[in-house]
Design a protein around this motif. Structure first.
Motif, short mmCIF file in Angstrom:
data_model
loop_
_atom_site.label_atom_id
_atom_site.label_comp_id
_atom_site.label_asym_id
_atom_site.label_seq_id
_atom_site.Cartn_x
_atom_site.Cartn_y
_atom_site.Cartn_z
N LEU A 35 -31.72 37.81 52.26
CA LEU A 35 -30.93 36.66 51.84
C LEU A 35 -30.14 36.96 50.56
O LEU A 35 -28.98 36.57 50.44
CB LEU A 35 -31.83 35.44 51.63
CG LEU A 35 -31.12 34.12 51.28
CD1 LEU A 35 -30.09 33.76 52.34
CD2 LEU A 35 -32.15 33.01 51.11
N ASP A 36 -30.75 37.66 49.59
CA ASP A 36 -30.02 37.94 48.35
C ASP A 36 -28.86 38.89 48.59
O ASP A 36 -27.79 38.76 47.98
CB ASP A 36 -30.97 38.50 47.28
CG ASP A 36 -31.60 39.82 47.69
OD1 ASP A 36 -31.80 40.03 48.91
OD2 ASP A 36 -31.92 40.63 46.81
N GLN A 37 -29.01 39.86 49.54
CA GLN A 37 -27.91 40.75 49.87
C GLN A 37 -26.82 40.02 50.65
O GLN A 37 -25.63 40.34 50.53
CB GLN A 37 -28.40 41.97 50.66
CG GLN A 37 -29.16 42.97 49.82
CD GLN A 37 -29.31 44.31 50.53
OE1 GLN A 37 -28.52 44.69 51.38
NE2 GLN A 37 -30.36 45.04 50.16
N VAL A 38 -27.21 39.03 51.46
CA VAL A 38 -26.21 38.20 52.13
C VAL A 38 -25.35 37.49 51.09
O VAL A 38 -24.11 37.45 51.19
CB VAL A 38 -26.89 37.16 53.06
CG1 VAL A 38 -25.87 36.17 53.60
CG2 VAL A 38 -27.59 37.86 54.22
N GLY A 39 -26.02 36.94 50.06
CA GLY A 39 -25.27 36.29 48.99
C GLY A 39 -24.34 37.25 48.27
O GLY A 39 -23.18 36.93 48.00
N ALA A 40 -24.83 38.46 47.95
CA ALA A 40 -23.99 39.46 47.27
C ALA A 40 -22.79 39.84 48.13
O ALA A 40 -21.67 39.99 47.63
CB ALA A 40 -24.83 40.69 46.93
N PHE A 41 -23.02 39.99 49.43
CA PHE A 41 -21.93 40.34 50.34
C PHE A 41 -20.84 39.28 50.29
O PHE A 41 -19.64 39.60 50.18
CB PHE A 41 -22.46 40.48 51.77
CG PHE A 41 -21.38 40.65 52.80
CD1 PHE A 41 -20.87 41.89 53.09
CD2 PHE A 41 -20.85 39.55 53.48
CE1 PHE A 41 -19.86 42.06 54.03
CE2 PHE A 41 -19.85 39.69 54.42
CZ PHE A 41 -19.36 40.95 54.69
N TYR A 42 -21.20 38.00 50.37
CA TYR A 42 -20.19 36.95 50.43
C TYR A 42 -19.52 36.71 49.08
O TYR A 42 -18.37 36.25 49.04
CB TYR A 42 -20.79 35.67 50.99
CG TYR A 42 -20.95 35.75 52.49
CD1 TYR A 42 -19.84 35.78 53.32
CD2 TYR A 42 -22.21 35.82 53.08
CE1 TYR A 42 -19.97 35.88 54.69
CE2 TYR A 42 -22.35 35.91 54.45
CZ TYR A 42 -21.22 35.94 55.25
OH TYR A 42 -21.35 36.05 56.62
N ILE A 43 -20.19 37.03 47.99
CA ILE A 43 -19.51 36.97 46.69
C ILE A 43 -18.36 37.98 46.67
O ILE A 43 -17.22 37.67 46.31
CB ILE A 43 -20.49 37.26 45.54
CG1 ILE A 43 -21.48 36.09 45.37
CG2 ILE A 43 -19.73 37.48 44.22
CD1 ILE A 43 -22.60 36.39 44.42
N VAL A 44 -18.65 39.23 47.07
CA VAL A 44 -17.62 40.27 47.07
C VAL A 44 -16.57 40.00 48.15
O VAL A 44 -15.37 40.17 47.92
CB VAL A 44 -18.27 41.66 47.28
CG1 VAL A 44 -17.20 42.75 47.37
CG2 VAL A 44 -19.22 41.96 46.14
#
Length: 430
Positions: A35-44
């Motif tokens: 979930l935290d990497q999903v968030g990082a992906f969508y920020i970028v």
């Protein structure tokens, strides 16, 4: 039926291809990343999308309008001249934005996000700006040539489909996912360019003149800027003021809502060059008729997805993983704004293609203030739900304001024309 609706049905079919491609992409991201990497992906991903929009400044939309207008008068020389000027502008802007985004990668990651480990991710995102903008330019040119189906292929589902193929072969993490997107966009730009040159009219003997695309594009870009910020700003602000988990929840809820947007935006893209042509020919009756038909078709496509998402938001979110179920409240809030946008489908395109882009610019400035104020006011206390409130409020401002401007400047709105036509039909049946 084929003469009147054939093009619309073909374009809608290409949007149906968009669902497994684009949502295959988001599903792979949601299922294969924590979930935290999903968030990082969508920020970028959101930051990259916004930066790429600034690298086009609406030139692709202006190119659609100017090529459609030139070809309405049989002036293929001016259509070609507009294409080459647009290519030079977009390439110069995109290179500059890619360099600037790369230079700002560390300051944004360290001082804004307070997540220095995201610096390499922002650098990868900068790589995507040039190919994304080149593919968008070719799609805009194809729309101006009235090759709307090919335009929608390049605009919408080609690069997500290519991403799914590439990502299927990779042991996916957030960095590899962003690299796969950059590669897919580069391939889409090559394919789109091949499509464009296949349909481009032969070089005429006379030289054409190109309209001032940048000034036209800046006015039209106000519409796209708000759309880009609606997509990019909430994840960015959530990442800065909340957690990457909250970003992941909001991003997936927003992607579910975008199922509805995919259908209505396809219809809007289809009729944009028609609006430009009819207005240029002073066919105001045809303009009203086209606006009415387009909105009716868009609503026919959107009603079923709206009903399904309204009835079963939690179950739909759990298709992406059980940990996304808490985003159901955010999804319901976003649906309010998306319903307003669906009811005013084609209104921004109608104003932009008929020469009222300055009025849109003022309206979108108000929408932008609404979005940013809502994010700053609601995100710190409400997280993903706060981002949903800000986004829905912005979409309501755009929908209501666009209808008011269309009524004042053109004397009608698409929703008003559709309602009047349905009332006449009921009266005739009675």
């Amino acid at each position: 039926m084929r003469t009147r609706h054939g093009g619309s049905l073909v374009t809608t079919a290409t949007r149906l291809i968009d669902i497994p491609c684009r949502y295959g992409m988001h599903l792979m991201i949601a299922l294969r990343l924590p979930l935290d990497q999903v968030g990082a992906f969508y920020i970028v991903f959101g930051t990259m999308s916004l930066a790429s929009g600034l690298g086009r400044l609406g030139v692709d939309r202006a190119l659609t309008r100017e090529m459609a207008r030139a070809l309405a008068h049989g002036d293929s020389a001016s259509a070609r001249a507009a294409l080459w000027r647009a290519l030079a502008l977009v390439l110069a802007l995109s290179v500059g934005l890619a360099i600037l985004t790369a230079a700002l990668a560390w300051p944004i990651a360290r001082h804004v996000m307070d997540k220095p480990a995201m610096t390499p991710l922002f650098l990868i995102g900068a790589l995507s700006i040039i190919p994304l903008n080149l593919s968008s330019l070719t799609a805009g040119a194809l729309a101006g040539l009235h090759r709307v189906t090919e335009s929608q292929i390049v605009y919408t589902w080609l690069w997500p489909g290519l991403f799914c193929v590439i990502a299927f072969l990779l042991p996916l993490d957030v960095a590899l996912a962003l690299l796969a997107i950059a590669g897919a966009m580069a391939l889409a730009a090559v394919i789109g360019t091949a499509m464009l040159f296949h349909h481009l009219p032969a070089r005429p003997a006379v030289r054409g003149t190109a309209a001032p695309l940048l000034s036209i594009g800046l006015s039209l870009f106000s519409v796209e800027l708000v759309q880009l910020l609606i997509s990019a700003a909430p994840p960015f602000v959530l990442g800065a003021l909340s957690t990457t988990d909250a970003v992941g929840l909001y991003a997936i809820a927003w992607r579910v809502v975008l199922v509805i947007y995919m259908f209505v935006s396809g219809v809007a893209s289809l009729v944009s060059p028609r609006f430009a042509r009819l207005y240029m020919l002073h066919d105001h009756a045809g303009l009203r008729r086209e606006a009415r038909r387009a909105l009716g078709f868009a609503l026919a496509l959107a009603l079923l997805p709206i009903a399904l998402v309204t009835i079963e938001p939690t179950r739909i979110l759990m298709l992406f993983g059980a940990h996304f179920a808490p985003a159901a409240s955010t999804l319901r809030i976003l649906l309010i704004g998306q319903l307003a946008a669906a009811l005013t489908t084609t209104t921004p395109e109608l104003l932009g293609m008929t020469g009222y882009a300055r009025a849109l610019l003022r309206l979108n400035a108000l929408a932008l203030v609404t979005l940013l104020a809502g994010l700053v006011g609601f995100v710190p206390s409400l997280g993903a739900d706060g981002a949903g409130i800000a986004t829905a409020a912005t979409m309501l401002v755009n929908a209501i304001g666009g209808s008011i401007v269309a009524q004042r400047r053109l004397g009608f709105t698409p929703i008003g024309e559709l309602y009047a036509a349905l009332s006449r039909r009921r009266s005739a049946m009675a």
